[in-house]
Design a protein around this motif. Sequence first.
Motif, PDB file in Angstrom:
ATOM      1  N   ARG A 192       0.810  -1.220   0.000  1.00 44.01           N
ATOM      2  CA  ARG A 192       0.000   0.000   0.000  1.00 44.01           C
ATOM      3  C   ARG A 192       0.838   1.263   0.000  1.00 44.01           C
ATOM      4  NH1 ARG A 192      -2.656  -4.157   1.642  1.00 44.01           N
ATOM      5  NH2 ARG A 192      -4.948  -4.291   1.656  1.00 44.01           N
ATOM      6  N   GLY A 193       2.125   1.130  -0.292  1.00 47.10           N
ATOM      7  CA  GLY A 193       2.959   2.305  -0.512  1.00 47.10           C
ATOM      8  C   GLY A 193       3.739   2.814   0.668  1.00 47.10           C
ATOM      9  N   ALA A 194       3.794   2.044   1.758  1.00 42.14           N
ATOM     10  CA  ALA A 194       4.575   2.460   2.918  1.00 42.14           C
ATOM     11  C   ALA A 194       6.037   2.061   2.759  1.00 42.14           C
ATOM     12  CB  ALA A 194       4.003   1.833   4.191  1.00 42.14           C
ATOM     13  N   GLN A 195       6.887   2.672   3.562  1.00 43.56           N
ATOM     14  CA  GLN A 195       8.283   2.275   3.692  1.00 43.56           C
ATOM     15  C   GLN A 195       8.443   1.697   5.092  1.00 43.56           C
ATOM     16  OE1 GLN A 195       9.579   6.313   2.596  1.00 43.56           O
ATOM     17  NE2 GLN A 195      10.805   5.369   0.969  1.00 43.56           N
ATOM     18  N   VAL A 196       9.103   0.551   5.197  1.00 45.69           N
ATOM     19  CA  VAL A 196       9.000  -0.256   6.412  1.00 45.69           C
ATOM     20  C   VAL A 196      10.366  -0.706   6.907  1.00 45.69           C
ATOM     21  CG1 VAL A 196       7.972  -2.321   7.440  1.00 45.69           C
ATOM     22  CG2 VAL A 196       6.732  -1.085   5.642  1.00 45.69           C
ATOM     23  N   VAL A 197      10.536  -0.614   8.220  1.00 46.32           N
ATOM     24  CA  VAL A 197      11.659  -1.232   8.916  1.00 46.32           C
ATOM     25  C   VAL A 197      11.101  -2.392   9.731  1.00 46.32           C
ATOM     26  CG1 VAL A 197      13.331  -0.971  10.796  1.00 46.32           C
ATOM     27  CG2 VAL A 197      13.151   0.788   9.027  1.00 46.32           C
ATOM     28  N   ILE A 198      11.676  -3.576   9.561  1.00 51.00           N
ATOM     29  CA  ILE A 198      11.255  -4.724  10.353  1.00 51.00           C
ATOM     30  C   ILE A 198      12.358  -5.095  11.340  1.00 51.00           C
ATOM     31  CG2 ILE A 198       9.787  -5.600   8.491  1.00 51.00           C
ATOM     32  CD1 ILE A 198      11.922  -7.867   8.128  1.00 51.00           C
ATOM     33  N   THR A 199      11.949  -5.597  12.492  1.00 52.91           N
ATOM     34  CA  THR A 199      12.908  -6.053  13.490  1.00 52.91           C
ATOM     35  C   THR A 199      12.484  -7.416  14.022  1.00 52.91           C
ATOM     36  OG1 THR A 199      11.874  -5.177  15.518  1.00 52.91           O
ATOM     37  CG2 THR A 199      13.201  -3.647  14.202  1.00 52.91           C
ATOM     38  N   ASP A 200      13.454  -8.151  14.501  1.00 57.04           N
ATOM     39  CA  ASP A 200      13.230  -9.426  15.174  1.00 57.04           C
ATOM     40  C   ASP A 200      14.546  -9.803  15.841  1.00 57.04           C
ATOM     41  OD1 ASP A 200      12.029 -11.939  15.956  1.00 57.04           O
ATOM     42  OD2 ASP A 200      10.712 -11.752  14.213  1.00 57.04           O
ATOM     43  N   LEU A 201      14.528 -10.887  16.615  1.00 55.63           N
ATOM     44  CA  LEU A 201      15.707 -11.215  17.402  1.00 55.63           C
ATOM     45  C   LEU A 201      16.874 -11.749  16.576  1.00 55.63           C
ATOM     46  CD1 LEU A 201      14.095 -12.948  20.523  1.00 55.63           C
ATOM     47  CD2 LEU A 201      15.334 -10.771  20.492  1.00 55.63           C
ATOM     48  N   ASP A 202      16.587 -12.540  15.564  1.00 58.83           N
ATOM     49  CA  ASP A 202      17.625 -13.262  14.832  1.00 58.83           C
ATOM     50  C   ASP A 202      17.955 -12.577  13.507  1.00 58.83           C
ATOM     51  OD1 ASP A 202      18.081 -15.718  12.656  1.00 58.83           O
ATOM     52  OD2 ASP A 202      19.158 -15.964  14.553  1.00 58.83           O
ATOM     53  N   GLN A 203      19.204 -12.196  13.337  1.00 61.72           N
ATOM     54  CA  GLN A 203      19.593 -11.451  12.139  1.00 61.72           C
ATOM     55  C   GLN A 203      19.381 -12.251  10.863  1.00 61.72           C
ATOM     56  OE1 GLN A 203      21.049  -8.027  12.108  1.00 61.72           O
ATOM     57  NE2 GLN A 203      20.154  -8.399  10.095  1.00 61.72           N
TER      58      GLN A 203
ATOM     59  N   ALA B  34      14.975   3.856  10.641  1.00 59.14           N
ATOM     60  CA  ALA B  34      13.841   4.301   9.822  1.00 59.14           C
ATOM     61  C   ALA B  34      13.999   5.760   9.416  1.00 59.14           C
ATOM     62  CB  ALA B  34      12.536   4.102  10.600  1.00 59.14           C
ATOM     63  N   GLN B  35      14.386   6.594  10.357  1.00 58.13           N
ATOM     64  CA  GLN B  35      14.544   8.026  10.068  1.00 58.13           C
ATOM     65  C   GLN B  35      15.637   8.266   9.042  1.00 58.13           C
ATOM     66  OE1 GLN B  35      15.230   9.496  14.042  1.00 58.13           O
ATOM     67  NE2 GLN B  35      13.077  10.007  14.356  1.00 58.13           N
ATOM     68  N   ASP B  36      16.757   7.584   9.194  1.00 59.40           N
ATOM     69  CA  ASP B  36      17.874   7.780   8.271  1.00 59.40           C
ATOM     70  C   ASP B  36      17.544   7.263   6.875  1.00 59.40           C
ATOM     71  OD1 ASP B  36      19.277   8.880  10.352  1.00 59.40           O
ATOM     72  OD2 ASP B  36      20.558   7.120  10.703  1.00 59.40           O
ATOM     73  N   ALA B  37      16.803   6.172   6.799  1.00 59.37           N
ATOM     74  CA  ALA B  37      16.504   5.569   5.498  1.00 59.37           C
ATOM     75  C   ALA B  37      15.325   6.226   4.807  1.00 59.37           C
ATOM     76  CB  ALA B  37      16.219   4.071   5.676  1.00 59.37           C
ATOM     77  N   PHE B  38      14.294   6.599   5.596  1.00 56.50           N
ATOM     78  CA  PHE B  38      13.035   7.015   4.981  1.00 56.50           C
ATOM     79  C   PHE B  38      12.456   8.330   5.500  1.00 56.50           C
ATOM     80  CE2 PHE B  38      12.734   2.204   5.128  1.00 56.50           C
ATOM     81  CZ  PHE B  38      13.152   2.017   3.824  1.00 56.50           C
ATOM     82  N   GLY B  39      12.736   8.671   6.762  1.00 53.96           N
ATOM     83  CA  GLY B  39      12.146   9.876   7.349  1.00 53.96           C
ATOM     84  C   GLY B  39      11.478   9.566   8.675  1.00 53.96           C
ATOM     85  N   PRO B  40      10.806  10.551   9.258  1.00 49.82           N
ATOM     86  CA  PRO B  40      10.181  10.373  10.574  1.00 49.82           C
ATOM     87  C   PRO B  40       9.186   9.215  10.583  1.00 49.82           C
ATOM     88  CG  PRO B  40      10.183  12.689   9.948  1.00 49.82           C
ATOM     89  CD  PRO B  40      10.612  11.927   8.731  1.00 49.82           C
ATOM     90  N   VAL B  41       9.145   8.497  11.696  1.00 46.04           N
ATOM     91  CA  VAL B  41       8.260   7.346  11.835  1.00 46.04           C
ATOM     92  C   VAL B  41       6.821   7.818  12.043  1.00 46.04           C
ATOM     93  CG1 VAL B  41       7.714   5.310  13.227  1.00 46.04           C
ATOM     94  CG2 VAL B  41      10.111   5.920  12.770  1.00 46.04           C
ATOM     95  N   ASP B  42       5.912   7.277  11.233  1.00 45.08           N
ATOM     96  CA  ASP B  42       4.492   7.600  11.334  1.00 45.08           C
ATOM     97  C   ASP B  42       3.686   6.510  12.023  1.00 45.08           C
ATOM     98  OD1 ASP B  42       4.530  10.026   9.513  1.00 45.08           O
ATOM     99  OD2 ASP B  42       5.244   8.497   8.107  1.00 45.08           O
ATOM    100  N   LEU B  43       4.160   5.277  11.936  1.00 47.01           N
ATOM    101  CA  LEU B  43       3.379   4.123  12.380  1.00 47.01           C
ATOM    102  C   LEU B  43       4.302   3.126  13.055  1.00 47.01           C
ATOM    103  CD1 LEU B  43       0.862   2.162  12.284  1.00 47.01           C
ATOM    104  CD2 LEU B  43       1.611   1.558   9.962  1.00 47.01           C
ATOM    105  N   TYR B  44       3.871   2.646  14.217  1.00 52.49           N
ATOM    106  CA  TYR B  44       4.647   1.642  14.939  1.00 52.49           C
ATOM    107  C   TYR B  44       3.727   0.471  15.244  1.00 52.49           C
ATOM    108  CZ  TYR B  44       8.237  -0.226  18.097  1.00 52.49           C
ATOM    109  OH  TYR B  44       9.212  -1.006  18.683  1.00 52.49           O
ATOM    110  N   VAL B  45       4.133  -0.725  14.804  1.00 48.96           N
ATOM    111  CA  VAL B  45       3.356  -1.936  15.060  1.00 48.96           C
ATOM    112  C   VAL B  45       4.121  -2.780  16.071  1.00 48.96           C
ATOM    113  CG1 VAL B  45       2.239  -3.960  14.052  1.00 48.96           C
ATOM    114  CG2 VAL B  45       2.461  -1.850  12.703  1.00 48.96           C
ATOM    115  N   ALA B  46       3.665  -2.732  17.318  1.00 47.26           N
ATOM    116  CA  ALA B  46       4.303  -3.479  18.408  1.00 47.26           C
ATOM    117  C   ALA B  46       3.766  -4.902  18.383  1.00 47.26           C
ATOM    118  CB  ALA B  46       4.012  -2.807  19.749  1.00 47.26           C
ATOM    119  N   ASN B  47       4.417  -5.732  17.581  1.00 51.55           N
ATOM    120  CA  ASN B  47       3.881  -7.066  17.292  1.00 51.55           C
ATOM    121  C   ASN B  47       4.631  -8.189  17.992  1.00 51.55           C
ATOM    122  OD1 ASN B  47       2.369  -9.092  15.483  1.00 51.55           O
ATOM    123  ND2 ASN B  47       4.519  -9.514  15.032  1.00 51.55           N
ATOM    124  N   ALA B  48       5.869  -7.973  18.385  1.00 51.63           N
ATOM    125  CA  ALA B  48       6.655  -9.045  19.007  1.00 51.63           C
ATOM    126  C   ALA B  48       5.943  -9.562  20.254  1.00 51.63           C
ATOM    127  CB  ALA B  48       8.044  -8.536  19.361  1.00 51.63           C
TER     128      ALA B  48
END
Length: 269
Positions: A28-39, A77-91
């Motif tokens: 849907r056109g967002a730019q996304v940073v994903i995180t998890d424990l295992d690289q 996220a800020q360095d790659a795309f800009g200020p964060v608009d949305l945070y999904v606390a899913n872990a």
Amino acid sequence: MDVNQSVAIVTGAAGGIGEAVARRLLERGAQVVITDLDQARVDAAVQRLETVSPGNVRGAAGDASAEADIAAAITLAQDAFGPVDLYVANAGIGDGEGLEASEEQWSLALDVNLMAHVRAARALVPGWVERGHGYFVSTASAAGLLTQIGSATYSVTKHGAVAFAEWLSVTYGAQGVGVSCLCPMGVDTDMLRSGMTSREDDGQKAVAAVTGAGDVLEPLTVADDVLAAIAEETFLILPHADVREFLRRKVDDHDRWIRGMQRYQSSLS
């Protein structure tokens, strides 16, 4: 909220619901940073997501409950795309069953399932209030509205996640901060599958209770509901429609609901 051209962070996103939500955001056109424990798992997920929207996804290994790792994801996220608009606390984590759960298991569950949300909100919400917009999605569980047979740590911390999301919306909703809280039952994820192979009686009961109460949904189906809720700025996300009826029964007659849950637990023995 229109997620097109937004910047999002999704935790616990090397698979399952998190990766599915990241995929739908990218579509849907967002730019996304994903995180998890295992690289290695993060890198593999980034490769899969790159096929959806090349150049618009980044990944980093990190603990979603650690302030330093939350800050690192925000900086990425800020360095790659800009200020964060949305945070999904899913872990999330489901370790620890019954009264036998150790202090360490309680501490970890509280950290990952609840305090990770608090620490992320602490880092982002003041800036969102200043900007006049931002969106926080909390992945809780139907266990946070009802309970979780077999797992005290999961039930208690997911109740806490729901309560914190409610508080966040009540406190900051009029200042431009949107909040949604995801409360599914069974979803086909690593967490559910690991419970199926558990040797612990309480762990097996927890899985049987979830899978016996309704359909086990695919992560992308749940992600569709999450994106719809963000678009409509709906607080409670219930991919399993039965949860609303179960919750109504609980509120209407708490004692009757508890007796029913006791009978249901006995049927799983």
